[in-house]
Design a protein around this motif. Sequence first.
Motif, PDB file in Angstrom:
ATOM      1  N   ASN A  15     107.884   7.288  29.870  1.00  0.00           N
ATOM      2  CA  ASN A  15     107.496   6.321  29.001  1.00  0.00           C
ATOM      3  C   ASN A  15     106.700   5.080  29.928  1.00  0.00           C
ATOM      4  N   LEU A  16     106.079   5.523  30.839  1.00  0.00           N
ATOM      5  CA  LEU A  16     105.256   4.558  31.623  1.00  0.00           C
ATOM      6  C   LEU A  16     103.663   4.952  31.451  1.00  0.00           C
ATOM      7  N   VAL A  17     103.006   3.897  31.486  1.00  0.00           N
ATOM      8  CA  VAL A  17     101.456   4.046  31.414  1.00  0.00           C
ATOM      9  C   VAL A  17     101.029   3.413  32.531  1.00  0.00           C
ATOM     10  N   GLU A  26     103.684  -1.943  21.876  1.00  0.00           N
ATOM     11  CA  GLU A  26     104.132  -0.952  22.519  1.00  0.00           C
ATOM     12  C   GLU A  26     104.704  -1.378  23.707  1.00  0.00           C
ATOM     13  N   VAL A  27     104.379  -2.505  24.534  1.00  0.00           N
ATOM     14  CA  VAL A  27     104.550  -2.899  26.030  1.00  0.00           C
ATOM     15  C   VAL A  27     105.873  -3.639  26.002  1.00  0.00           C
ATOM     16  N   VAL A  28     106.654  -3.296  26.781  1.00  0.00           N
ATOM     17  CA  VAL A  28     107.863  -4.014  27.131  1.00  0.00           C
ATOM     18  C   VAL A  28     107.696  -5.026  28.238  1.00  0.00           C
ATOM     19  N   GLY A  29     106.796  -4.497  29.330  1.00  0.00           N
ATOM     20  CA  GLY A  29     106.453  -5.129  30.404  1.00  0.00           C
ATOM     21  C   GLY A  29     105.755  -4.576  31.271  1.00  0.00           C
ATOM     22  N   CYS A  30     105.293  -5.284  32.234  1.00  0.00           N
ATOM     23  CA  CYS A  30     104.051  -4.715  33.264  1.00  0.00           C
ATOM     24  C   CYS A  30     104.471  -5.289  34.696  1.00  0.00           C
ATOM     25  N   ILE A  78      99.009  -0.578  38.002  1.00  0.00           N
ATOM     26  CA  ILE A  78      99.993  -1.079  36.973  1.00  0.00           C
ATOM     27  C   ILE A  78     100.934  -0.068  36.317  1.00  0.00           C
ATOM     28  N   PHE A  79     102.061  -0.382  36.405  1.00  0.00           N
ATOM     29  CA  PHE A  79     103.133   0.199  35.635  1.00  0.00           C
ATOM     30  C   PHE A  79     103.507  -0.427  34.310  1.00  0.00           C
ATOM     31  N   VAL A  80     103.124   0.066  33.264  1.00  0.00           N
ATOM     32  CA  VAL A  80     103.411  -0.682  31.997  1.00  0.00           C
ATOM     33  C   VAL A  80     104.703   0.102  31.426  1.00  0.00           C
ATOM     34  N   ALA A  81     105.663  -0.606  31.250  1.00  0.00           N
ATOM     35  CA  ALA A  81     106.935  -0.078  30.596  1.00  0.00           C
ATOM     36  C   ALA A  81     106.620  -0.001  29.153  1.00  0.00           C
ATOM     37  N   VAL A  82     107.034   1.226  28.476  1.00  0.00           N
ATOM     38  CA  VAL A  82     106.769   1.239  27.224  1.00  0.00           C
ATOM     39  C   VAL A  82     108.014   1.989  26.511  1.00  0.00           C
ATOM     40  N   ARG A  83     108.370   1.794  25.299  1.00  0.00           N
ATOM     41  CA  ARG A  83     109.714   2.026  24.597  1.00  0.00           C
ATOM     42  C   ARG A  83     109.935   3.630  24.428  1.00  0.00           C
ATOM     43  N   THR A 141     103.931   5.553  24.446  1.00  0.00           N
ATOM     44  CA  THR A 141     103.208   5.672  25.648  1.00  0.00           C
ATOM     45  C   THR A 141     101.877   6.331  25.545  1.00  0.00           C
ATOM     46  N   ARG A 142     101.645   7.420  24.592  1.00  0.00           N
ATOM     47  CA  ARG A 142     100.546   8.028  24.599  1.00  0.00           C
ATOM     48  C   ARG A 142      99.754   7.257  23.662  1.00  0.00           C
TER      49      ARG A 142
END
Length: 160
Positions: A91-93, A116-120, A127-132, A137-138
Motif C-alpha cells: 500500500n505504498l507508492v 487515495e493519499v494518507v500521507g507522504c 517519496i513513500f506515499v502511504a495509501v489506504r 495504490t494502483r
Amino acid sequence: MKKKRQAKILEMIQKQDVGTQEELADRLKEEGFPVTQATISRDIRELKLSKMSTEKGGQKYIVLEHSGGHLENKYVRVLQEAYSSVDTAQNLVVIKTVSGMAMAVAAALDAMKFPEVVGCIAGDDTIFVAVRTLEETRLLREKVRMIIAREESLNQQKTT
C-alpha cells in the motif's frame, strides 16, 4: 441540473467501474438524469476524466486532475520536472525524483489532495506515499503516470 449531474458522475466513478460513455449514460438515466451522448462527452471533458486499465483487462473512468486552477498547474509542473519513476510496494507508492527534489514533489502531492493519499514521507530523491488500499495504490500510480505522460505530450506539442 448540470452541477448535480456532474457530482453524480464523480460519485459513480469513485464507487464503481464505469468504462464507457454508454454505460455512464445508462447509469445516469437510472438515477433520473436524462442525458445524451453529447452531454456525457461534454461532462467528461469538463470534469477532466481520464481512463485507466482495470485489473480485469477493461477500462474505467477516473478523475485525473482536481480543480485548483493556477496552483494546480504549478504542482503538476513540479511533479513533471522532478519525476524520475513510480512503483508500488503493497500500500505504498514509491516515487523517485531527481536528487534534492523529493520534498518539493511530496509537498505538491499533498497540495493536490488526491483522495487515495494518507500521507507522504520524503527523503532526498525518494517519496513513500502511504495509501489506504492496494486498489487505490494502483490507481494513484496510474494517475501519476498519466499526469507525467500528459504533461510530456503537451510540452512536445508546444515545441513542434
